[in-house]
Design a protein around this motif. Structure first.
Motif, PDB file in Angstrom:
ATOM      1  N   MET A  78       0.834  -1.205   0.000  1.00 19.07           N
ATOM      2  CA  MET A  78       0.000   0.000   0.000  1.00 19.07           C
ATOM      3  C   MET A  78       0.869   1.256   0.000  1.00 19.07           C
ATOM      4  O   MET A  78       0.549   2.250  -0.652  1.00 19.07           O
ATOM      5  CB  MET A  78      -0.921   0.013   1.218  1.00 19.07           C
ATOM      6  CG  MET A  78      -2.085  -0.933   1.104  1.00 19.07           C
ATOM      7  SD  MET A  78      -3.038  -0.945   2.624  1.00 19.07           S
ATOM      8  CE  MET A  78      -4.491  -1.827   2.100  1.00 19.07           C
ATOM      9  N   GLY A  79       1.941   1.193   0.770  1.00 19.70           N
ATOM     10  CA  GLY A  79       2.868   2.327   0.813  1.00 19.70           C
ATOM     11  C   GLY A  79       3.454   2.599  -0.564  1.00 19.70           C
ATOM     12  O   GLY A  79       3.539   3.741  -1.008  1.00 19.70           O
ATOM     13  N   GLU A  80       3.807   1.501  -1.256  1.00 15.91           N
ATOM     14  CA  GLU A  80       4.363   1.651  -2.607  1.00 15.91           C
ATOM     15  C   GLU A  80       3.344   2.303  -3.532  1.00 15.91           C
ATOM     16  O   GLU A  80       3.671   3.212  -4.299  1.00 15.91           O
ATOM     17  CB  GLU A  80       4.744   0.270  -3.169  1.00 15.91           C
ATOM     18  CG  GLU A  80       6.060  -0.252  -2.631  1.00 15.91           C
ATOM     19  CD  GLU A  80       6.300  -1.693  -3.090  1.00 15.91           C
ATOM     20  OE1 GLU A  80       5.580  -2.179  -3.981  1.00 15.91           O
ATOM     21  OE2 GLU A  80       7.218  -2.327  -2.529  1.00 15.91           O
ATOM     22  N   THR A  81       2.100   1.836  -3.429  1.00 17.27           N
ATOM     23  CA  THR A  81       1.047   2.393  -4.283  1.00 17.27           C
ATOM     24  C   THR A  81       0.832   3.872  -3.974  1.00 17.27           C
ATOM     25  O   THR A  81       0.688   4.697  -4.882  1.00 17.27           O
ATOM     26  CB  THR A  81      -0.280   1.623  -4.050  1.00 17.27           C
ATOM     27  OG1 THR A  81      -0.005   0.243  -4.117  1.00 17.27           O
ATOM     28  CG2 THR A  81      -1.314   1.994  -5.096  1.00 17.27           C
ATOM     29  N   ALA A  82       0.801   4.195  -2.661  1.00 18.79           N
ATOM     30  CA  ALA A  82       0.569   5.583  -2.263  1.00 18.79           C
ATOM     31  C   ALA A  82       1.678   6.486  -2.788  1.00 18.79           C
ATOM     32  O   ALA A  82       1.432   7.574  -3.297  1.00 18.79           O
ATOM     33  CB  ALA A  82       0.483   5.683  -0.747  1.00 18.79           C
ATOM     34  N   ARG A  83       2.912   5.995  -2.677  1.00 15.16           N
ATOM     35  CA  ARG A  83       4.045   6.810  -3.148  1.00 15.16           C
ATOM     36  C   ARG A  83       4.018   6.963  -4.669  1.00 15.16           C
ATOM     37  O   ARG A  83       4.332   8.007  -5.215  1.00 15.16           O
ATOM     38  CB  ARG A  83       5.366   6.173  -2.699  1.00 15.16           C
ATOM     39  CG  ARG A  83       5.732   6.570  -1.264  1.00 15.16           C
ATOM     40  CD  ARG A  83       7.128   6.123  -0.910  1.00 15.16           C
ATOM     41  NE  ARG A  83       7.202   4.679  -0.719  1.00 15.16           N
ATOM     42  CZ  ARG A  83       6.830   4.060   0.387  1.00 15.16           C
ATOM     43  NH1 ARG A  83       6.379   4.761   1.404  1.00 15.16           N
ATOM     44  NH2 ARG A  83       6.918   2.757   0.493  1.00 15.16           N
ATOM     45  N   LYS A  84       3.570   5.897  -5.320  1.00 17.41           N
ATOM     46  CA  LYS A  84       3.525   5.910  -6.784  1.00 17.41           C
ATOM     47  C   LYS A  84       2.591   7.009  -7.295  1.00 17.41           C
ATOM     48  O   LYS A  84       2.875   7.687  -8.266  1.00 17.41           O
ATOM     49  CB  LYS A  84       3.037   4.536  -7.267  1.00 17.41           C
ATOM     50  CG  LYS A  84       3.116   4.327  -8.757  1.00 17.41           C
ATOM     51  CD  LYS A  84       2.715   2.885  -9.059  1.00 17.41           C
ATOM     52  CE  LYS A  84       2.482   2.679 -10.536  1.00 17.41           C
ATOM     53  NZ  LYS A  84       1.949   1.333 -10.790  1.00 17.41           N
ATOM     54  N   TYR A  85       1.439   7.158  -6.596  1.00 15.12           N
ATOM     55  CA  TYR A  85       0.456   8.137  -7.064  1.00 15.12           C
ATOM     56  C   TYR A  85       0.515   9.452  -6.301  1.00 15.12           C
ATOM     57  O   TYR A  85      -0.395  10.262  -6.397  1.00 15.12           O
ATOM     58  CB  TYR A  85      -0.954   7.535  -6.976  1.00 15.12           C
ATOM     59  CG  TYR A  85      -1.130   6.383  -7.918  1.00 15.12           C
ATOM     60  CD1 TYR A  85      -1.243   6.599  -9.291  1.00 15.12           C
ATOM     61  CD2 TYR A  85      -1.114   5.070  -7.453  1.00 15.12           C
ATOM     62  CE1 TYR A  85      -1.373   5.532 -10.161  1.00 15.12           C
ATOM     63  CE2 TYR A  85      -1.243   4.002  -8.323  1.00 15.12           C
ATOM     64  CZ  TYR A  85      -1.374   4.240  -9.673  1.00 15.12           C
ATOM     65  OH  TYR A  85      -1.496   3.186 -10.542  1.00 15.12           O
ATOM     66  N   SER A  86       1.558   9.623  -5.502  1.00 15.20           N
ATOM     67  CA  SER A  86       1.644  10.851  -4.719  1.00 15.20           C
ATOM     68  C   SER A  86       1.856  12.054  -5.629  1.00 15.20           C
ATOM     69  O   SER A  86       2.555  11.989  -6.639  1.00 15.20           O
ATOM     70  CB  SER A  86       2.815  10.731  -3.738  1.00 15.20           C
ATOM     71  OG  SER A  86       3.098  11.995  -3.215  1.00 15.20           O
ATOM     72  N   ALA A  87       1.247  13.166  -5.230  1.00 16.73           N
ATOM     73  CA  ALA A  87       1.342  14.380  -6.037  1.00 16.73           C
ATOM     74  C   ALA A  87       2.754  14.959  -6.016  1.00 16.73           C
ATOM     75  O   ALA A  87       3.121  15.767  -6.857  1.00 16.73           O
ATOM     76  CB  ALA A  87       0.363  15.411  -5.521  1.00 16.73           C
ATOM     77  N   LYS A  88       3.561  14.564  -5.022  1.00 20.32           N
ATOM     78  CA  LYS A  88       4.901  15.143  -4.877  1.00 20.32           C
ATOM     79  C   LYS A  88       5.912  14.522  -5.841  1.00 20.32           C
ATOM     80  O   LYS A  88       7.017  14.992  -5.980  1.00 20.32           O
ATOM     81  CB  LYS A  88       5.399  14.960  -3.435  1.00 20.32           C
ATOM     82  CG  LYS A  88       4.667  15.787  -2.419  1.00 20.32           C
ATOM     83  CD  LYS A  88       4.779  17.265  -2.660  1.00 20.32           C
ATOM     84  CE  LYS A  88       6.167  17.793  -2.322  1.00 20.32           C
ATOM     85  NZ  LYS A  88       6.225  19.259  -2.556  1.00 20.32           N
TER      86      LYS A  88
END
Lengths: 527, 229
Positions: free
Chosen positions: B218-228
């Motif tokens: 989940m962390g990987e997915t969140a980072r992948k789609y992060s606006a930053k």
């Protein structure tokens, strides 16, 4: 070798039972929250100050408000009796049983108004069974019931028997099919009720003695309710006359009171209760979490108990101070007022109104209507407003520490990349449970984190927005792009580290608006 | 008769919910995989079979010599006592008295020394049996794995009969998906044996492992789609 396994485990992802229980608790929590919200809306923390400061106005208004309020509750009960009496005539089911069915329907997420329609459809199905229609015959055969069996039962027992038999069907597809064959399309809506064998018994328990009282008095209530509708004009006439005398003086006060939204206090209390109940419910996932939440739940109950006792005492004092009557005496008087003879009741009501007017003039002889002295009203209004503002502010302060922890936990949940608070809840519960067990730590130390995260659903940010004070720092309101915001703040990647991290404030527009209103009121009062 | 014990799997259930969201794997696959890892273990998880330990000789002796045991099974205590105090005439003669009729010695035992040796052999036998009981429990789980089609490697040939069972999770349309496994060994649910604790620990370890994995994904997915980024 033994015939049964001695040690076994079943592994499945199906959490239907868990969700069903959760839904029931949520429904109960919403209802409780709304009730408490209404109670606080009427009472609030400043009721005592309000009454003391507004003695001249309250001397006239409070008895009337109290009597009318009590009458409204009484009328609600009478209307319910009337409605059930009509329904009894339609379906042949006793009024008391109808009330139980209404409650069972509501518990299952179906409107209580559908009881009559459902029962009529059910009776039609039984009639069709008697006429040999194939669909009904097939459905009742699946339940092992014949027309003769059903004929021997009363209408309410027919429903109970069918509900029990449908609940005992193991195959959910078959259960749905049979329910829809018998109850039509509403059978699908009632599947929650049909899949729970003890639903009717629980509903009967929660209704308690109401069922018997309604069964005995529904017809009488119906008559009284119908006749009371005619008394509305009489009462309205009284208020029209009263309003013409005091309207100019009351307008300023009412304008001020209108801008105060006390429902927010009620909403805050309701939210807090629902948070704790959800937390308790979620605690079932792990024994340690459950242990922690027991303590948290106990604290919550104590907190609300104390608040409710305060509110009830304030209301009671206010009524006693203004009505100059003992509460029991007033109740006895009301019971006496609604006698069997309706003409006599109407006369008593007229007498009561006259008595109240006389009492008001006696209490405040120097300000008899219509030459009303308003010198005290302005000051009184200021005091009321101040008292309410203080009450609201105090409520916010009490919640503050806990809210900060909730905001942090919410931030943690969001930071872990979860859209749904439920995922974060599960992860954190599992993590906390294992950490505590491993280290042998004190489970109660986990209450803030576990209890708080448990309450976070999709609607939590808006709930927080309703009660947070934007002028306070250290709170975080998370929105749609919280992950990137947290990364921008340089957040560490472990949840436990978040507790030591200072978060920035991003106030919600709703908070800003409510804070502006409060500030405006305070400025006006001080000025 | 030992009662049947159901193991609490709520924690694993919650973990599987999270795992399924993170990995988008099929529900049947997740459940079956959970059973295999719970019983046999996997990377970072010690399974129930390995957790079911053989008892130490000393622990068994202590248990058999404890007060509670000696009250219900005095004979065994004497046997073990005789083994521990080999050559003790007192223990041997007590056993002798209890096992003779009208002064006639049992079997072909003629002397006290023979008697003591016999008692010692009996004691050894009991110890071996108790130690083997752990292997028997493990065999029950292995049988369950074979029965449910999760594994082809069954228990040793000496363990025969219906000692374990398993039901594999399959997709049956609207019916709920679940897997079930159990151990028929009569003492499996006894708290003193520890098989239930071993299974519970394995389930918890598996749940923790699933959550850890899901969290990482989940962390990987969140980072992948992060606006930053």
């Amino acid at each position: 070798m033994a015939a049964t396994p001695k040690l076994k485990a079943q592994i499945a992802m199906d959490d239907t039972k868990f969700q069903r229980t959760l839904r029931r608790v949520k429904t109960g929590a919403v209802a409780t929250g709304a009730t408490i919200g209404r109670a606080f809306k009427g009472a609030a923390a400043g009721v005592a100050s309000f009454t003391a400061a507004l003695a001249p106005v309250a001397a006239v208004m409070a008895p009337i408000v109290a009597i009318v309020g009590t009458f409204r509750g009484l009328k609600g009960a009478l209307d319910l009796g009337g409605e059930l009496s009509d329904l009894e005539a339609r379906t042949g089911v006793a009024a008391g049983e109808l009330r139980v069915l209404q409650r069972a329907f509501q518990d299952s997420g179906v409107s209580g108004d559908k009881v009559g329609q459902t029962l009529n459809k059910f009776q039609k199905s039984i009639n069709d069974l008697g006429n040999g229609l194939s669909t009904q015959k097939r459905a009742f055969d699946a339940l092992g019931l014949s027309f003769n069996d059903l004929q021997k039962l009363t209408p309410e027992n027919q429903f109970k028997e069918v509900q029990k038999r449908i609940a005992s069907l193991e195959d959910p597809t078959k259960r749905a099919g049979v329910a829809m064959d018998i109850f039509g399309r509403s059978g699908a809506e009632l599947l929650t009720l049909f899949s729970d064998e003890g639903a009717l018994d629980r509903a009967a328990e929660s209704i308690g003695g109401q069922a018997d009282i309604l069964a005995k008095n529904a017809a009488l209530f119906d008559r009284i309710s119908d006749n009371l509708k005619g008394t509305g004009d009489t009462l309205r006439g009284f208020f029209v006359g009263l309003a013409s005398g005091v309207a100019p003086q009351l307008i300023e006060l009412l304008e001020r009171v209108r801008t105060l939204d006390l429902s927010r206090i009620g909403q805050a209390v309701g939210n807090a209760i629902s948070v704790f109940i959800e937390a308790f419910q979620q605690g079932r996932l792990g024994e340690l979490v459950a242990l922690s939440l027991k303590v948290g739940f106990g604290n919550a109950i104590n907190f609300f108990k104390a608040k409710m006792v305060e509110a009830v005492a304030a209301i009671s004092d206010a009524i006693k101070a203004t009505l100059k009557l003992d509460f029991d005496e007033a109740r006895g008087f009301l019971a006496d007022l609604v006698s069997d003879d309706l003409e006599e009741s109407r006369k008593k009501l007229d007498d009561l109104v006259q008595e109240m007017l006389k009492s008001a003039q006696k209490e405040v002889p120097e300000i008899a209507p219509p030459t009303w002295d308003t010198s005290g009203a302005g000051e009184a209004g200021r005091t009321i407003g101040k008292a309410f503002a203080d009450g609201v502010e105090k409520g916010m302060s009490d919640e503050d520490a806990d809210l900060q922890r909730r905001a942090e936990a919410k931030a943690a949940a969001q930071f872990l990349g979860r859209r749904s608070g439920l995922d974060a809840l599960r992860i954190l519960q599992l993590k906390q449970g294992s950490q505590s067990r491993g280290a042998g730590g004190d489970p109660t130390s986990l209450i803030p984190e576990v209890g708080v995260v448990s309450g976070f659903g999709r609607s939590i940010p808006s709930r927080l927005a309703n009660i947070l004070d934007p002028s306070r720092t250290g709170l975080l309101m998370t929105g749609g792009r919280e992950t990137s915001q947290l990364q921008a703040l340089g957040m560490p990647d472990r949840y436990r580290d978040l507790q030591n991290t200072e978060l920035k404030v991003k106030p919600d527009p709703a908070i800003r608006e409510s804070a502006n209103i409060l500030a405006d009121i305070n400025n006006k009062l001080d000025g | 008769m030992t009662p049947t014990m159901d193991i609490d799997t709520k924690e694993l259930q919650a973990a599987m919910q999270i795992y399924s969201r993170a990995t988008r794997k099929d529900e049947v696959e997740i459940v079956n995989r959970a059973v295999i890892v719970t019983l046999t273990g996997g990377k970072g998880v010690v399974g129930a079979i390995r957790r079911t330990k053989k008892a130490e000789t000393r622990a068994i002796e202590d248990k058999l010599n404890s007060t509670g045991w000696s009250k219900t099974k005095p004979k065994l205590k004497w046997v073990l006592g005789a083994k521990k105090l080999a050559g003790s005439g007192r223990i041997a003669s007590t056993y002798y008295k209890r096992n003779t009729k009208g002064g006639k010695k049992a079997g072909d035992i003629k002397t006290n020394n023979e008697w003591t040796a016999r008692v010692a052999r009996e004691g050894e036998k009991i110890l071996r049996r108790r130690k083997a009981s752990a292997a028997y429990l493990q065999a029950g789980w292995k049988k369950a794995l074979v029965d449910g089609g999760w594994s082809t490697k069954g228990p040793a040939k000496k363990f025969k009969g219906r000692i374990g069972y398993g039901t594999r999770a399959v997709d049956r349309g609207s019916r709920p998906i679940f897997a079930e496994f159990g151990n028929y060994i009569s003492y499996a649910a006894k708290p003193s044996i520890g098989a239930a604790i071993a299974l519970q620990q394995a389930l918890k370890a598996q749940a923790r492992d699933m959550v850890k994995y899901a969290e990482r994904k989940m962390g990987e997915t969140a980072r992948k789609y992060s606006a930053k980024r």
